[in-house]
Each structure stands twice: as C-alpha cells, then as structure tokens.
Design a protein around this motif. Structure first.
Motif, PDB file in Angstrom:
ATOM      1  N   ALA A  35      14.997  -8.428  -9.885  1.00  0.00           N
ATOM      2  CA  ALA A  35      14.910 -10.103 -10.039  1.00  0.00           C
ATOM      3  C   ALA A  35      13.871 -10.503 -10.888  1.00  0.00           C
ATOM      4  CB  ALA A  35      15.161 -10.845  -8.855  1.00  0.00           C
ATOM      5  N   GLY A  36      12.856  -9.746 -11.271  1.00  0.00           N
ATOM      6  CA  GLY A  36      11.735 -10.088 -12.069  1.00  0.00           C
ATOM      7  C   GLY A  36      10.400 -10.512 -11.716  1.00  0.00           C
ATOM      8  N   HIS A  37      10.567 -10.292 -10.034  1.00  0.00           N
ATOM      9  CA  HIS A  37       9.397 -10.716  -9.405  1.00  0.00           C
ATOM     10  C   HIS A  37       8.291  -9.565  -9.720  1.00  0.00           C
ATOM     11  CE1 HIS A  37      12.372 -12.776  -6.997  1.00  0.00           C
ATOM     12  NE2 HIS A  37      11.660 -13.705  -7.225  1.00  0.00           N
ATOM     13  N   PRO A  38       6.995 -10.007 -10.095  1.00  0.00           N
ATOM     14  CA  PRO A  38       6.017  -8.992  -9.958  1.00  0.00           C
ATOM     15  C   PRO A  38       5.246  -8.506  -8.518  1.00  0.00           C
ATOM     16  CG  PRO A  38       5.075 -10.959 -10.740  1.00  0.00           C
ATOM     17  CD  PRO A  38       6.377 -11.229 -10.439  1.00  0.00           C
ATOM     18  N   PHE A  39       5.106  -7.354  -8.624  1.00  0.00           N
ATOM     19  CA  PHE A  39       4.627  -6.928  -7.307  1.00  0.00           C
ATOM     20  C   PHE A  39       3.574  -5.730  -7.642  1.00  0.00           C
ATOM     21  CE2 PHE A  39       8.435  -4.465  -7.561  1.00  0.00           C
ATOM     22  CZ  PHE A  39       7.704  -2.975  -7.138  1.00  0.00           C
ATOM     23  N   CYS A  40       2.507  -5.329  -6.765  1.00  0.00           N
ATOM     24  CA  CYS A  40       1.864  -4.513  -7.003  1.00  0.00           C
ATOM     25  C   CYS A  40       2.106  -3.029  -5.893  1.00  0.00           C
ATOM     26  CB  CYS A  40       0.350  -4.888  -6.658  1.00  0.00           C
ATOM     27  SG  CYS A  40      -0.353  -5.944  -8.193  1.00  0.00           S
TER      28      CYS A  40
ATOM     29  N   ASP B 292       4.256  -3.939 -19.596  1.00  0.00           N
ATOM     30  CA  ASP B 292       3.301  -3.285 -20.407  1.00  0.00           C
ATOM     31  C   ASP B 292       1.813  -3.510 -20.218  1.00  0.00           C
ATOM     32  OD1 ASP B 292       5.107  -1.941 -22.055  1.00  0.00           O
ATOM     33  OD2 ASP B 292       5.284  -3.618 -23.514  1.00  0.00           O
ATOM     34  N   HIS B 293       1.708  -4.803 -19.544  1.00  0.00           N
ATOM     35  CA  HIS B 293       0.474  -5.451 -19.224  1.00  0.00           C
ATOM     36  C   HIS B 293       0.091  -4.736 -17.732  1.00  0.00           C
ATOM     37  CE1 HIS B 293      -3.273  -7.819 -19.061  1.00  0.00           C
ATOM     38  NE2 HIS B 293      -2.717  -8.256 -17.904  1.00  0.00           N
ATOM     39  N   GLN B 294      -1.002  -4.021 -17.639  1.00  0.00           N
ATOM     40  CA  GLN B 294      -1.402  -3.578 -16.320  1.00  0.00           C
ATOM     41  C   GLN B 294      -3.089  -3.764 -16.209  1.00  0.00           C
ATOM     42  OE1 GLN B 294       0.381  -1.626 -13.932  1.00  0.00           O
ATOM     43  NE2 GLN B 294       2.223  -2.407 -15.202  1.00  0.00           N
ATOM     44  N   PRO B 295      -3.506  -4.891 -15.436  1.00  0.00           N
ATOM     45  CA  PRO B 295      -4.484  -5.493 -15.287  1.00  0.00           C
ATOM     46  C   PRO B 295      -5.509  -4.318 -14.436  1.00  0.00           C
ATOM     47  CG  PRO B 295      -3.240  -6.577 -13.918  1.00  0.00           C
ATOM     48  CD  PRO B 295      -2.483  -5.699 -14.594  1.00  0.00           C
ATOM     49  N   HIS B 296      -5.130  -3.502 -13.741  1.00  0.00           N
ATOM     50  CA  HIS B 296      -5.867  -2.752 -12.804  1.00  0.00           C
ATOM     51  C   HIS B 296      -6.035  -1.324 -13.213  1.00  0.00           C
ATOM     52  CE1 HIS B 296      -5.098  -6.068  -9.993  1.00  0.00           C
ATOM     53  NE2 HIS B 296      -3.528  -5.839 -10.174  1.00  0.00           N
ATOM     54  N   ASP B 297      -6.927  -0.859 -12.854  1.00  0.00           N
ATOM     55  CA  ASP B 297      -7.266   0.785 -12.931  1.00  0.00           C
ATOM     56  C   ASP B 297      -6.059   1.325 -12.381  1.00  0.00           C
ATOM     57  OD1 ASP B 297      -7.849   3.315 -12.662  1.00  0.00           O
ATOM     58  OD2 ASP B 297     -10.085   3.173 -11.595  1.00  0.00           O
TER      59      ASP B 297
ATOM     60  N   ALA C 245      -4.180   0.812  -8.675  1.00  0.00           N
ATOM     61  CA  ALA C 245      -3.063  -0.373  -8.315  1.00  0.00           C
ATOM     62  C   ALA C 245      -2.232  -0.229  -9.914  1.00  0.00           C
ATOM     63  CB  ALA C 245      -3.425  -1.511  -8.202  1.00  0.00           C
ATOM     64  N   ARG C 246      -0.822  -0.615  -9.727  1.00  0.00           N
ATOM     65  CA  ARG C 246       0.034  -0.662 -10.676  1.00  0.00           C
ATOM     66  C   ARG C 246       0.814  -2.029 -10.279  1.00  0.00           C
ATOM     67  NH1 ARG C 246       1.190   5.469 -10.899  1.00  0.00           N
ATOM     68  NH2 ARG C 246      -0.791   6.175 -11.283  1.00  0.00           N
ATOM     69  N   VAL C 247       1.195  -2.896 -11.546  1.00  0.00           N
ATOM     70  CA  VAL C 247       2.026  -3.844 -11.513  1.00  0.00           C
ATOM     71  C   VAL C 247       3.368  -3.495 -11.821  1.00  0.00           C
ATOM     72  CG1 VAL C 247       2.662  -6.125 -12.130  1.00  0.00           C
ATOM     73  CG2 VAL C 247       0.342  -5.523 -11.960  1.00  0.00           C
TER      74      VAL C 247
ATOM     75  N   ASP D 184       0.750  -1.299  -0.119  1.00  0.00           N
ATOM     76  CA  ASP D 184       0.111  -0.101   0.144  1.00  0.00           C
ATOM     77  C   ASP D 184       0.939   1.382   0.043  1.00  0.00           C
ATOM     78  OD1 ASP D 184      -2.272  -1.362   0.209  1.00  0.00           O
ATOM     79  OD2 ASP D 184      -2.366  -1.219   2.295  1.00  0.00           O
ATOM     80  N   VAL D 185       0.492   2.193  -0.856  1.00  0.00           N
ATOM     81  CA  VAL D 185       1.110   3.586  -0.863  1.00  0.00           C
ATOM     82  C   VAL D 185       0.327   4.730  -0.626  1.00  0.00           C
ATOM     83  CG1 VAL D 185       3.420   2.441  -2.181  1.00  0.00           C
ATOM     84  CG2 VAL D 185       1.301   3.500  -3.436  1.00  0.00           C
TER      85      VAL D 185
END
Length: 123
Positions: A114-119, A98-103, A107-109, A78-79
């Motif tokens: 090291a390549g781990h996705p986080f939001c 490039d792919h951002q599934p959220h509004d 939120a943003r991915v 959370d930010v």
C-alpha cells in the motif's frame, strides 16, 4: 504525573485491508486477530498488541522520501539476515525505493504493497 497507558494497536490506512494483512502476516508470522468484513483486518502479537489495517476510500500512498504525500507512519522490523529478509519481502510484494538513507549493511527501507515505508534492521 503521566497517564498510565499501554499501547494496544497500530492501525494503517490502506485501500485493501485483507491484502495488506496477508502481506504482513506472511512477512511476520503474526496470527489474524479478528474476522474481517473487508473494511478492517488485524494481526495479533503475543503481548496483545495488534497491527490493524483499515480501508480508506480514495487512499493515497505515501511518497517517500519526498513529502508530497507524507509517510504517515513508519514501522521497523529487526531481522537476522538483511539480504534474505529483503529478498523474501520483495517476493511478497514489497517495493524498494531508490533512496536508502542508511548503511545497507545495517538497515534498508522498503515499502509495503500500500506504499507505507518500513525498515528492516539487522538484529
């Protein structure tokens, strides 16, 4: 009756534990947990839970959103200000797929070095 278990650690595989710990330390302000021998590093939260980083030879970064190499783990933070947090994290070495599934206002991915996705999510 379920077991009484308390989460104590979350550990991420990576090629360079010290570098990934430094990224997350700068991003979160968490304090180092243990001295590292180069194969493991960790950051401590006030409640005792730590985020660990362990060296894996031949590490392959997750490919998100495709699953040729599954994401393995997904952290959310959370930010207060998404734009400010994103800019600072990109400065620290995060990537932005490039792919951002959220509004984008909620939120943003991003991906860690090291390549781990986080939001990052609006608090």
């Amino acid at each position: 009756m379920p077991l009484q278990m308390k989460l104590s650690a979350i550990t991420l595989d990576c090629p360079d534990p010290l570098a990934l710990a430094a990224f997350y330390q700068q991003a979160t302000g968490l304090e180092p947990h243990l001295k590292s021998d180069g194969d493991f590093a960790a950051l401590n939260r006030e409640d005792g839970v730590f985020i660990g980083f362990q060296r894996v030879d031949g590490y392959r970064a997750p490919r998100w959103p495709e699953q040729t190499v599954p994401q393995q783990l997904h952290l959310c933070f959370d930010v207060l200000d998404l734009d400010e947090a994103e800019a600072r994290l990109l400065e620290l070495g995060a990537g932005k797929p490039d792919h951002q599934p959220h509004d984008a206002t909620k939120a943003r991915v991003l991906t860690d070095p090291a390549g781990h996705p986080f939001c990052i999510c609006r608090d």
